[in-house]
Design a protein around this motif. Structure first.
Motif, PDB file in Angstrom:
ATOM      1  N   ILE A  83     -13.344  -1.251   5.100  1.00 44.87           N
ATOM      2  CA  ILE A  83     -12.680   0.243   5.261  1.00 44.87           C
ATOM      3  C   ILE A  83     -13.258   1.138   4.261  1.00 44.87           C
ATOM      4  O   ILE A  83     -13.800   2.198   4.574  1.00 44.87           O
ATOM      5  CB  ILE A  83     -11.298   0.046   4.932  1.00 44.87           C
ATOM      6  CG1 ILE A  83     -10.405  -0.713   6.146  1.00 44.87           C
ATOM      7  CG2 ILE A  83     -10.682   1.423   4.972  1.00 44.87           C
ATOM      8  CD1 ILE A  83      -9.032  -1.120   5.891  1.00 44.87           C
ATOM      9  N   LYS A 128       0.917  -1.050  -0.045  1.00 44.74           N
ATOM     10  CA  LYS A 128       0.020   0.030   0.020  1.00 44.74           C
ATOM     11  C   LYS A 128       0.859   1.088  -0.023  1.00 44.74           C
ATOM     12  O   LYS A 128       0.462   2.294  -0.679  1.00 44.74           O
ATOM     13  CB  LYS A 128      -0.803  -0.105   1.276  1.00 44.74           C
ATOM     14  CG  LYS A 128      -2.115  -1.080   1.151  1.00 44.74           C
ATOM     15  CD  LYS A 128      -3.162  -0.687   2.066  1.00 44.74           C
ATOM     16  CE  LYS A 128      -3.946   0.693   1.063  1.00 44.74           C
ATOM     17  NZ  LYS A 128      -5.160   1.043   1.592  1.00 44.74           N
ATOM     18  N   ASP A 152     -10.529  -4.923   3.582  1.00 40.14           N
ATOM     19  CA  ASP A 152     -10.284  -3.725   2.457  1.00 40.14           C
ATOM     20  C   ASP A 152     -11.648  -3.129   2.217  1.00 40.14           C
ATOM     21  O   ASP A 152     -12.013  -2.048   1.921  1.00 40.14           O
ATOM     22  CB  ASP A 152      -9.639  -3.822   1.233  1.00 40.14           C
ATOM     23  CG  ASP A 152      -8.178  -4.010   1.581  1.00 40.14           C
ATOM     24  OD1 ASP A 152      -7.864  -3.671   2.676  1.00 40.14           O
ATOM     25  OD2 ASP A 152      -7.255  -4.212   0.706  1.00 40.14           O
ATOM     26  N   GLU A 175      -6.044   5.076   6.656  1.00 43.16           N
ATOM     27  CA  GLU A 175      -6.987   4.481   5.932  1.00 43.16           C
ATOM     28  C   GLU A 175      -8.255   5.384   5.913  1.00 43.16           C
ATOM     29  O   GLU A 175      -9.197   5.162   5.009  1.00 43.16           O
ATOM     30  CB  GLU A 175      -7.466   3.118   6.186  1.00 43.16           C
ATOM     31  CG  GLU A 175      -6.488   2.152   6.280  1.00 43.16           C
ATOM     32  CD  GLU A 175      -5.812   1.998   4.912  1.00 43.16           C
ATOM     33  OE1 GLU A 175      -6.176   1.594   3.933  1.00 43.16           O
ATOM     34  OE2 GLU A 175      -4.508   2.384   4.857  1.00 43.16           O
ATOM     35  N   ALA A 202      -9.506   1.993  11.398  1.00 40.13           N
ATOM     36  CA  ALA A 202      -9.786   1.456  10.332  1.00 40.13           C
ATOM     37  C   ALA A 202     -10.773   0.684  10.108  1.00 40.13           C
ATOM     38  O   ALA A 202     -11.832   0.484   9.260  1.00 40.13           O
ATOM     39  CB  ALA A 202      -8.559   1.159   9.481  1.00 40.13           C
TER      40      ALA A 202
END
Length: 387
Positions: A287, A81, A284, A206, A236
C-alpha cells in the motif's frame, strides 16, 4: 404482452462513465484516463495465497458472513488503524466488492419513502441503489469553494422528519476530497441529534495523502452504533478483479444485511477471501509503495494544470483530480466528447457524478507517468485551441 419491466429500473439512467469507455474501446490509439482502477498488478504474495488455497482444495462455500479468520483480521485492522471497534462474529460481513455492501446497507435500512441524503459529486451507485431500495434521494450540491466537503450547515438544511440515512464518501470519488476529524465532528453531532444512520464509504481510505491520514466518522463518540463502514480490497491492494469488500455495522443492521446477502449471493468468492487474509496481514508495504507512486503522479498533474492555467483544487485522497473547465462555456459532456474526438483522450464528465459536477471533469491518475505526460500534452493542445 404487457410491459414486463420494472418502472423503477427502467427509470434509472445508465452510468455516465460507460459511454466514453465504449467509444474508447473502438479507438486503438486513444488514451483513457477514465477508469478508477489501480494500474498495479495484485502483489504476488497475495496472488500466491489465492493459488495455494486452490491447490489445497479450499474451493467450497464459506459461511454467509465470510471466513471468520478474515473478519477477525479486518476488525483488528480497523481498531488498530482507525480506532473503530466492531465484533468480527456479528458485526462484519464479507461482500462481493464494496458496491454490494452499499446496496445491502440501503436495502436493509430503507422503508418506502425514507429519505437518503447524498452529497454530490459522488460515486454513481448511491442514487440508483437508493431508488432500488424504495428510498428518496435528497441531494446536497457540494461546492468547489468548500473543497467539496460537506458542511454542517448544508446537512442541517437537508434534514427532514423523513431523513433516515446519510451517505458519506471520503476520500471522495470523483473529487479526491477528504474530511478530517475536525470536519466530521459537527456532522456526527447532527447525525446523533437527528437520529440519522451514516453509511461511510471508505474504499479509498488507504489512499489518503499527508501526515494526518484517513479518519473514520465511526471513531467519534456515539457513532459506531449508527455507522456502517463500507470498504474493500480493490483500491488499496490493487485487487479489483478479485471482487472482495466488507461492511462493518452494528449487529442489528449487520444481521439484516447478511440475510439479504445470504439469499442473493450466498458468500463472497472463497479464493479471494484467502488471498485477502494475506493482503491485510502482509500488504502494508505494498500500500505504501503504491500510495507513494500515486502521490507523485498527483503532484505532477497539479503542477501541469497550474502551468496551463487550468483551475484545480488540491485533492488529498483517492487517485482523481477534478479540474474546472467552466471558462470554456461548454458542458462537461461536450468538453469530454470534443477532447475524445479531437485529441483521442478520454476523461469523465463531472456531470456523471451529479449536477454539482457540471463544469468539471474527472481525471484518474491510476496510469503510468508516461501516459499522464502524453495526456497532459493533449489536454494542453486542446484548451489552447479553445482559448
Amino acid at each position: 404482452m404487457r410491459n414486463p419491466l420494472s418502472d423503477v429500473v427502467v427509470g434509472l439512467k445508465p452510468s455516465g462513465i460507460r459511454k466514453f469507455f465504449d467509444i474508447v474501446s473502438e479507438m486503438p490509439d486513444a488514451i483513457s484516463l477514465g477508469v478508477g482502477e489501480p494500474d498495479f498488478d495484485t502483489p504476488w504474495h497475495i496472488c500466491d495465497e489465492g493459488i495455494y488455497s486452490l491447490e489445497k482444495g479450499k474451493t467450497f462455500y464459506t459461511s454467509n458472513s465470510g471466513l471468520l479468520e478474515l473478519r477477525k483480521e479486518i476488525c483488528k485492522w480497523y481498531k488498530e488503524k482507525y480506532n473503530c471497534v466492531y465484533a468480527p462474529e456479528k458485526e462484519c460481513l464479507i461482500t462481493v466488492g464494496g458496491s454490494e455492501g452499499i446496496d445491502l446497507a440501503l436495502r436493509a435500512l430503507i422503508n418506502p419513502g425514507d429519505e437518503v441524503i447524498i452529497p454530490e459529486p459522488s460515486y454513481v451507485s448511491y442514487v440508483p441503489c437508493t431508488r432500488l431500495a424504495g428510498g428518496k434521494p435528497v441531494i446536497i450540491d457540494l461546492k468547489n469553494e468548500n473543497r467539496f466537503k460537506l458542511t454542517a450547515e448544508e446537512l442541517e438544511a437537508a434534514v427532514t422528519d423523513k431523513t433516515k440515512v446519510l451517505i458519506l464518501s471520503y476520500p471522495n470519488n470523483p473529487t479526491g476530497a477528504v474530511m478530517s476529524k475536525e470536519d466530521l465532528i459537527p456532522i456526527a453531532k447532527i447525525a446523533i441529534e437527528k437520529d440519522i444512520i451514516v453509511i461511510s464509504d471508505e474504499i479509498y481510505s488507504e489512499l489518503t495523502y499527508g501526515e494526518e491520514g484517513h479518519f473514520s466518522i465511526a471513531a467519534l463518540p456515539g457513532m459506531a452504533e449508527r455507522t456502517i463502514i463500507i470498504n474493500g480490497f480493490s483500491k488499496a491492494y490493487a485487487m479489483t478483479g478479485w471482487r472482495l469488500g466488507y461492511a462493518l455495522a452494528p449487529k442489528m443492521i449487520a444481521e439484516q444485511m447478511t440475510k439479504i446477502h445470504q439469499f442473493a449471493i450466498m458468500c463472497a468468492p472463497t479464493t479471494s477471501q484467502y488471498a485477502a487474509i494475506n493482503a491485510i496481514k502482509e500488504g502494508d508495504k505494498d500500500i505504501a509503495k503504491m500510495r507513494e507512486s500515486y502521490d507523485s503522479r498527483r503532484k505532477f498533474l497539479l503542477r501541469q494544470f497550474e502551468i496551463m492555467g487550468l483551475p484545480c483544487f488540491e485533492p488529498e485522497g483517492a487517485f482523481y483530480v477534478f479540474p474546472c473547465i467552466k471558462e470554456f462555456n461548454m458542458s462537461s459532456e461536450q468538453f469530454c466528447t470534443e477532447l475524445l474526438k479531437q485529441k483521442k483522450l478520454a476523461v469523465v464528465p463531472g456531470s456523471a457524478f451529479g449536477e454539482s459536477g457540471e463544469g468539471f471533469v474527472r481525471i484518474s491518475y491510476a496510469y503510468s507517468i508516461d501516459e499522464l505526460r502524453e495526456a497532459i500534452s493533449r489536454i494542453e493542445d486542446f484548451i489552447k485551441d479553445l482559448r
